[in-house]
Scaffold this motif. Structure first.
Motif, PDB file in Angstrom:
ATOM      1  N   ASP A 166       0.854  -1.194   0.000  1.00  0.00           N
ATOM      2  CA  ASP A 166       0.000   0.000   0.000  1.00  0.00           C
ATOM      3  C   ASP A 166       0.889   1.243   0.000  1.00  0.00           C
ATOM      4  N   TYR A 167       0.478   2.222  -0.791  1.00  0.00           N
ATOM      5  CA  TYR A 167       1.141   3.528  -0.702  1.00  0.00           C
ATOM      6  C   TYR A 167       0.147   4.512  -0.123  1.00  0.00           C
ATOM      7  N   PRO A 168       0.484   5.138   0.983  1.00  0.00           N
ATOM      8  CA  PRO A 168      -0.416   6.183   1.464  1.00  0.00           C
ATOM      9  C   PRO A 168      -0.326   7.377   0.525  1.00  0.00           C
TER      10      PRO A 168
ATOM     11  N   VAL B  13      -5.359   5.453   0.365  1.00  0.00           N
ATOM     12  CA  VAL B  13      -4.268   4.495   0.238  1.00  0.00           C
ATOM     13  C   VAL B  13      -4.327   3.903  -1.163  1.00  0.00           C
ATOM     14  N   VAL B  14      -3.180   3.933  -1.851  1.00  0.00           N
ATOM     15  CA  VAL B  14      -3.120   3.285  -3.169  1.00  0.00           C
ATOM     16  C   VAL B  14      -2.673   1.845  -2.952  1.00  0.00           C
ATOM     17  N   LYS B  15      -3.528   0.916  -3.375  1.00  0.00           N
ATOM     18  CA  LYS B  15      -3.164  -0.492  -3.229  1.00  0.00           C
ATOM     19  C   LYS B  15      -2.440  -0.915  -4.502  1.00  0.00           C
ATOM     20  N   ALA B  16      -1.118  -0.815  -4.480  1.00  0.00           N
ATOM     21  CA  ALA B  16      -0.322  -1.098  -5.674  1.00  0.00           C
ATOM     22  C   ALA B  16      -0.222  -2.600  -5.923  1.00  0.00           C
ATOM     23  N   LEU B  17      -0.055  -3.378  -4.855  1.00  0.00           N
ATOM     24  CA  LEU B  17      -0.044  -4.843  -4.972  1.00  0.00           C
ATOM     25  C   LEU B  17      -1.089  -5.371  -3.996  1.00  0.00           C
TER      26      LEU B  17
ATOM     27  N   PRO C  84      -0.212  -3.386 -18.005  1.00  0.00           N
ATOM     28  CA  PRO C  84      -0.380  -1.989 -18.388  1.00  0.00           C
ATOM     29  C   PRO C  84       0.261  -1.039 -17.389  1.00  0.00           C
ATOM     30  N   SER C  85       0.332   0.163 -17.795  1.00  0.00           N
ATOM     31  CA  SER C  85       0.922   1.179 -16.916  1.00  0.00           C
ATOM     32  C   SER C  85       0.134   1.274 -15.618  1.00  0.00           C
ATOM     33  N   GLY C  86       0.835   1.345 -14.529  1.00  0.00           N
ATOM     34  CA  GLY C  86       0.196   1.476 -13.216  1.00  0.00           C
ATOM     35  C   GLY C  86      -0.277   0.153 -12.641  1.00  0.00           C
ATOM     36  N   SER C  87       0.071  -0.954 -13.289  1.00  0.00           N
ATOM     37  CA  SER C  87      -0.440  -2.251 -12.812  1.00  0.00           C
ATOM     38  C   SER C  87       0.356  -2.765 -11.615  1.00  0.00           C
ATOM     39  N   GLY C  88       1.577  -2.276 -11.431  1.00  0.00           N
ATOM     40  CA  GLY C  88       2.342  -2.700 -10.260  1.00  0.00           C
ATOM     41  C   GLY C  88       3.644  -3.418 -10.585  1.00  0.00           C
ATOM     42  N   LYS C  89       4.083  -3.353 -11.825  1.00  0.00           N
ATOM     43  CA  LYS C  89       5.301  -4.050 -12.231  1.00  0.00           C
ATOM     44  C   LYS C  89       6.529  -3.548 -11.459  1.00  0.00           C
ATOM     45  N   THR C  90       6.688  -2.241 -11.478  1.00  0.00           N
ATOM     46  CA  THR C  90       7.837  -1.651 -10.805  1.00  0.00           C
ATOM     47  C   THR C  90       7.804  -1.950  -9.314  1.00  0.00           C
ATOM     48  N   THR C  91       6.615  -1.816  -8.754  1.00  0.00           N
ATOM     49  CA  THR C  91       6.479  -2.071  -7.322  1.00  0.00           C
ATOM     50  C   THR C  91       6.905  -3.496  -6.977  1.00  0.00           C
ATOM     51  N   LEU C  92       6.459  -4.449  -7.791  1.00  0.00           N
ATOM     52  CA  LEU C  92       6.802  -5.850  -7.523  1.00  0.00           C
ATOM     53  C   LEU C  92       8.319  -6.067  -7.635  1.00  0.00           C
TER      54      LEU C  92
ATOM     55  N   ASP D  67      13.948  -3.391 -14.653  1.00  0.00           N
ATOM     56  CA  ASP D  67      12.644  -2.743 -14.798  1.00  0.00           C
ATOM     57  C   ASP D  67      12.637  -1.955 -16.101  1.00  0.00           C
ATOM     58  N   GLU D  68      11.905  -2.478 -17.072  1.00  0.00           N
ATOM     59  CA  GLU D  68      11.810  -1.874 -18.405  1.00  0.00           C
ATOM     60  C   GLU D  68      13.181  -1.457 -18.927  1.00  0.00           C
ATOM     61  N   PRO D  69      14.081  -2.413 -19.092  1.00  0.00           N
ATOM     62  CA  PRO D  69      15.456  -2.071 -19.477  1.00  0.00           C
ATOM     63  C   PRO D  69      15.549  -1.492 -20.885  1.00  0.00           C
TER      64      PRO D  69
ATOM     65  N   THR E  62       8.088  -5.270 -18.631  1.00  0.00           N
ATOM     66  CA  THR E  62       7.906  -4.526 -19.864  1.00  0.00           C
ATOM     67  C   THR E  62       6.421  -4.309 -20.118  1.00  0.00           C
ATOM     68  N   HIS E  63       6.099  -3.298 -20.874  1.00  0.00           N
ATOM     69  CA  HIS E  63       4.722  -3.230 -21.352  1.00  0.00           C
ATOM     70  C   HIS E  63       4.720  -3.256 -22.881  1.00  0.00           C
ATOM     71  N   ASP E  64       5.850  -3.647 -23.428  1.00  0.00           N
ATOM     72  CA  ASP E  64       6.035  -3.699 -24.872  1.00  0.00           C
ATOM     73  C   ASP E  64       5.878  -5.148 -25.360  1.00  0.00           C
TER      74      ASP E  64
HETATM   75  N1  LIG Z   1       5.633   6.084  -4.265  1.00  0.00           N
HETATM   76  C1  LIG Z   1       4.340   5.933  -4.579  1.00  0.00           C
HETATM   77  N2  LIG Z   1       3.397   6.608  -3.898  1.00  0.00           N
HETATM   78  C2  LIG Z   1       2.087   6.449  -4.216  1.00  0.00           C
HETATM   79  N3  LIG Z   1       1.672   5.665  -5.141  1.00  0.00           N
HETATM   80  C3  LIG Z   1       2.549   4.949  -5.845  1.00  0.00           C
HETATM   81  C4  LIG Z   1       3.945   5.071  -5.603  1.00  0.00           C
HETATM   82  N4  LIG Z   1       4.606   4.254  -6.451  1.00  0.00           N
HETATM   83  C5  LIG Z   1       3.645   3.652  -7.218  1.00  0.00           C
HETATM   84  N5  LIG Z   1       2.430   4.095  -6.840  1.00  0.00           N
HETATM   85  C6  LIG Z   1       1.196   3.638  -7.398  1.00  0.00           C
HETATM   86  O1  LIG Z   1       1.154   2.240  -7.382  1.00  0.00           O
HETATM   87  C7  LIG Z   1       0.612   1.755  -8.551  1.00  0.00           C
HETATM   88  C8  LIG Z   1       1.576   0.808  -9.215  1.00  0.00           C
HETATM   89  O2  LIG Z   1       2.677   1.564  -9.687  1.00  0.00           O
HETATM   90  P1  LIG Z   1       3.937   0.977 -10.469  1.00  0.00           P
HETATM   91  O3  LIG Z   1       4.917   2.011 -10.640  1.00  0.00           O
HETATM   92  O4  LIG Z   1       4.327  -0.292  -9.805  1.00  0.00           O
HETATM   93  O5  LIG Z   1       3.254   0.620 -11.867  1.00  0.00           O
HETATM   94  P2  LIG Z   1       3.972   0.087 -13.205  1.00  0.00           P
HETATM   95  O6  LIG Z   1       3.288  -1.133 -13.536  1.00  0.00           O
HETATM   96  O7  LIG Z   1       5.400   0.024 -12.987  1.00  0.00           O
HETATM   97  O8  LIG Z   1       3.573   1.209 -14.221  1.00  0.00           O
HETATM   98  P3  LIG Z   1       4.486   1.745 -15.476  1.00  0.00           P
HETATM   99  O9  LIG Z   1       4.317   0.739 -16.545  1.00  0.00           O
HETATM  100  O10 LIG Z   1       3.806   3.024 -15.829  1.00  0.00           O
HETATM  101  O11 LIG Z   1       5.843   1.914 -14.993  1.00  0.00           O
HETATM  102  C9  LIG Z   1       0.236   2.942  -9.416  1.00  0.00           C
HETATM  103  O12 LIG Z   1      -1.149   3.194  -9.253  1.00  0.00           O
HETATM  104  C10 LIG Z   1       1.062   4.047  -8.838  1.00  0.00           C
HETATM  105  O13 LIG Z   1       0.345   5.247  -8.946  1.00  0.00           O
END
Ligand SMILES: Nc1ncnc2c1ncn2[C@@H]1O[C@H](COP(=O)(O)OP(=O)(O)OP(=O)(O)O)[C@@H](O)[C@H]1O
Ligand SMILES: [Mg+2]
Lengths: 225, 519
Positions: free
Chosen positions: A12-14, A19-23, A41-49, A169-171, A202-204
């Motif tokens: 969760d990101y506050p 609260v944004v539930k990223a994963l 897709p963008s914002g799905s949580g790849k980077t977070t994971l 992450d998206e190299p 990747t999202h490509d």
């Molecule tokens: N530091 C943060 N604070 C608040 N919300 C965040 C933070 N980092 C990511 N998020 C949110 O968590 C969700 C997942 O983000 P993440 O960056 O993991 O997505 P992504 O899949 O990597 O997207 P992209 O393809 O655009 O890079 C998004 O809704 C994003 O807005």
């Protein structure tokens, strides 16, 4: 053998009052030597994971094991040592230390580890620079390299410590398609030679054909392969 | 370690502008610190040179009864207690191999009287054996008018400062006997009221020793006008008289002398003979004429006393042996070179107590009271200045380095992501500051040393006493010892560490996540 084991991972990101539930509950296991892609897709949580696996970000809930060790309970020092010894990183940008040349950048993690002789370090860095095809650029600073060359240096550096896992992450996101393809070919080649586990996002769709295993992510949850 | 320094050094070159800003601050800081320390040391040495070699010696012996240790310039304080045991003190000092020489002196405040002036002026009076005084302090002043009193002769040396004071407050301009008024020796303010001045070649002084017998007014013949080489507004308060006249002026008679001395009341009565009673309430009767006896000796109170003294076969101006039996107020002691004051005080005090001399030894800085502390105050002010300089330097360096740390967030976060510990990042910043401070700070110290060595060559002079204290004499002469340079080095290291702490913390707190979320 599983090199990564994740159970019930939530992040969760506050954000202000909400609260944004990223994963939202990830379960996944990655075997040693895999070449795996996380797509979504963008914002799905790849980077977070990837950040949680790479000990760069911390889980809100759940268990994350990297090479047998539960990383959610470690302190900063232990986490740093895992990043150094077990994991190799390739970022989208900002991969290299600007004041060090190619060979020094590749040697950097080995110098931090302090467990090899200077000649051993140089020998290993030379070899990896050769494998990524940058021998003639060994003395160049990052500013004197193209984007693709920089990513190749990053790959060499990620592999130089013989890590258990390389995370990327998206190299290829900042590269043109030809160069991006070349980088993925190289990563695959390194996966073959060094037997290192690769996890990249990747999202490509074009990039997906290189992956041996694809994991799809959407709204913080994995869907079927 | 090598890696940290390599990165630090290359970052310095990469961020040349910022490095230069920090470097210049470190350079100036080190330069000013070095020169400041040089001035402080020069001042300390100068004060020591002027006061110790020119006026007080290293150690001063005072009576055990003496309460205040400030015996140099205390206008308000009590009179200096008499020392009656010089006969016992002398052998003690002579037996101490740490003592180079010593000089017993009388020292107290006197009122300067003038016939037509209702309010008396004040001056300190030193009573000395002139020959011994010259041996003790050979080059602290020079005689600009008149001459030294001859051996056994009664006389007074008046410093230029005291003469100006008498001119300003009492319209009295003193010149040596047989001397003339030299206008070039007058200050501008004095010249302005030259017509109002009474010219005189003698000064009437009345001792102010409280609780000691009776004091007398003595007419001192002025033999010379002296000019101190330095700190003339301080030392110039002291007129120097022969010890016999001094004792008479202060009413200092030993038990033996007392038998022949006449109590003050009687002296007055004696004086009244031939004077009208009214004048008893004026100023005049207080002034007794000083009659010179053939042998150069003089006794207060006029002929009557002289007769009295001669009749009883005793005199206060006796043989040197007799002189030493008399009363002094201080014994000034010069130590041999390099004897630490602590050792000297310990040894002297033990020996003086053993011999039951009734005196104790104190250092010149204690004895010089506010002047010793004035040095401390200037030292303190310089210290505050240097500290402020530090703070400014530290603030600018901290600010610049912190900005640098934040600007390099992606780079630093990435380093952390691939395994660099917080301490590594911190070390990099410390390394940068350390390299800059060794190069620029080192250059600053070298430049400071050069400046300190060169300054005296320009012979910058001042006649202002406060400035002279700062200058350490009449020529600006800062000094630098090895210890001063070491202190500056330590200060520099201190600044470096203090300045690096916060930026190190900021840089160390940058997480890999910060680096990623930045782009
Ligand atoms: N530091 C943060 N604070 C608040 N919300 C965040 C933070 N980092 C990511 N998020 C949110 O968590 C969700 C997942 O983000 P993440 O960056 O993991 O997505 P992504 O899949 O990597 O997207 P992209 O393809 O655009 O890079 C998004 O809704 C994003 O807005
Ligand atoms: Mg992303």
């Amino acid at each position: 053998m599983n090199i990564i084991e994740i159970k019930g991972l939530k992040k969760d990101y506050p954000l202000g009052n909400t609260v944004v539930k990223a994963l939202r509950g990830i379960d996944i296991a990655v075997e040693e030597g895999e070449f795996m892609s996380i797509v979504g897709p963008s914002g799905s949580g790849k980077t977070t994971l990837l950040n949680v696996i790479g000990c760069i970000d911390f889980a809100t809930e759940g268990s994350v094991k990297v090479g047998d060790r539960e990383i959610t309970v470690l302190n900063d020092r232990q986490i740093t040592d895992i990043r150094l010894n077990k994991i190799g990183f390739i970022f989208q940008t900002f991969n290299l230390i600007p004041v060090l040349n190619v060979i020094e950048n590749v040697e950097f993690p080995l110098l931090l580890m302090k467990n090899q002789s200077r000649t051993e370090i140089r020998r290993r860095a030379d070899r990896l620079i050769g494998e990524v095809g940058l021998t003639e650029f060994a003395e160049h600073r990052p500013a004197e390299l193209s984007g693709g060359q920089r990513q190749r240096v990053a790959i060499a550096r990620a592999l130089v410590t013989n890590p258990d896992i390389v995370l990327a992450d998206e190299p290829t996101a900042n590269l043109d398609s030809v160069t991006g393809a070349a980088i993925l070919e190289l990563m695959k080649e390194m996966n073959r030679i060094e037997k290192t586990t690769f996890v990249f996002s990747t999202h490509d769709a074009n990039v997906l054909k290189y992956a041996r295993r694809i994991v799809k992510i959407k709204d913080g949850l994995l869907s079927d392969n | 370690m090598k890696l940290v320094l390599t990165i630090a050094w290359r970052n310095i070159l990469r961020h040349r502008g910022k490095s230069l800003v920090i470097g210049v601050i470190l350079f100036l800081g080190a330069l000013l610190m070095t020169v400041g320390n040089g001035v402080i040391s020069g001042m300390a040495a100068g004060i020591e040179k002027n006061i110790v070699n020119g006026f007080m010696g290293d150690i001063v012996l005072i009576s055990e009864k003496q309460k205040s240790e400030n015996i140099l310039l205390d206008f308000m304080g009590q009179a200096i207690e008499p020392i009656t045991t010089y006969k016992k003190i002398k052998p003690v000092l002579q037996n101490q191999d740490i003592v180079a020489r010593h000089l017993p002196v009388g020292k107290n405040l006197t009122l300067v009287l003038k016939e037509d002036e209702a309010t008396p002026g004040g001056a300190f009076l030193l009573g000395v054996d002139f020959a011994a005084y010259q041996k003790m302090f050979p080059d602290n002043f020079r005689i600009i008018e008149g001459r030294w009193p001859r051996p056994g002769e009664r006389g007074l040396l008046v410093p230029t400062f005291a003469r100006e004071e008498m001119a300003n407050y009492m319209n009295l301009w003193v010149i040596p006997e047989n001397g003339t008024v030299i206008k070039e020796h007058m200050k501008k303010e004095t010249l302005e009221h030259i017509d109002a001045l009474t010219v005189s070649s003698n000064v009437v002084m009345m001792g102010m020793a409280s609780g000691m017998n009776s004091t007398s007014d003595i007419r001192f013949p002025v033999t010379g006008i002296v000019k101190y080489n330095a700190l003339s507004t301080i030392f110039g308060h002291f007129c120097i008289a022969d010890i016999d006249s001094y004792r008479e002026c202060l009413g200092y008679f030993t038990a033996a002398d007392k038998a022949v001395a006449v109590p003050k009341e009687e002296q007055k009565l004696l004086n009244l003979e031939g004077t009208d009673l009214d004048s008893l309430f004026g100023v005049d009767p207080l002034i007794v004429s000083n009659t010179r006896a053939p042998g150069g000796a003089a006794v207060p109170g006029g002929a009557a006393i002289i007769n009295n003294a001669i009749v009883s076969g005793s005199s206060v101006t006796a043989t040197p042996l007799g002189v030493e039996n008399g009363i002094y107020n201080l014994v000034l002691v010069k130590l041999k070179d390099g004897v630490p004051y602590k050792t000297a005080l310990g040894r002297l005090n033990r020996a003086l107590a053993e011999a039951q001399t009734g005196v104790r030894a104190i250092t010149w800085s204690k004895a010089s009271g506010p002047i010793g502390s004035m040095a401390l105050i200037i030292r303190g002010a310089l210290f505050v200045f240097v500290t402020l300089l530090f703070c400014v330097a530290v603030i600018i360096i901290v600010n610049t380095l912190t900005m640098a740390a934040l600007e390099r967030t992606s780079e630093l976060g990435m380093m952390r992501a691939i395994g660099a510990r917080k301490s590594f990042i911190g070390g990099m910043f410390l390394g940068e500051t350390a390299i800059l401070s060794s190069i620029f700070g080192g250059a600053g110290i070298v430049a400071g040393i050069a400046a300190v060595k060169l300054i005296p060559l320009f012979k910058i002079t001042s006649t202002n006493d406060m400035v002279q204290i700062l200058y350490g004499g009449d020529i600006f002469h800062p000094l630098l010892g090895t210890s001063d340079v070491l202190i500056t080095l330590m200060q520099l290291v201190f600044v470096t560490i203090i300045a690096a702490v916060y930026p190190m913390h900021v840089a160390g707190s940058i997480t890999p996540l910060d680096a990623i979320t930045r782009d």
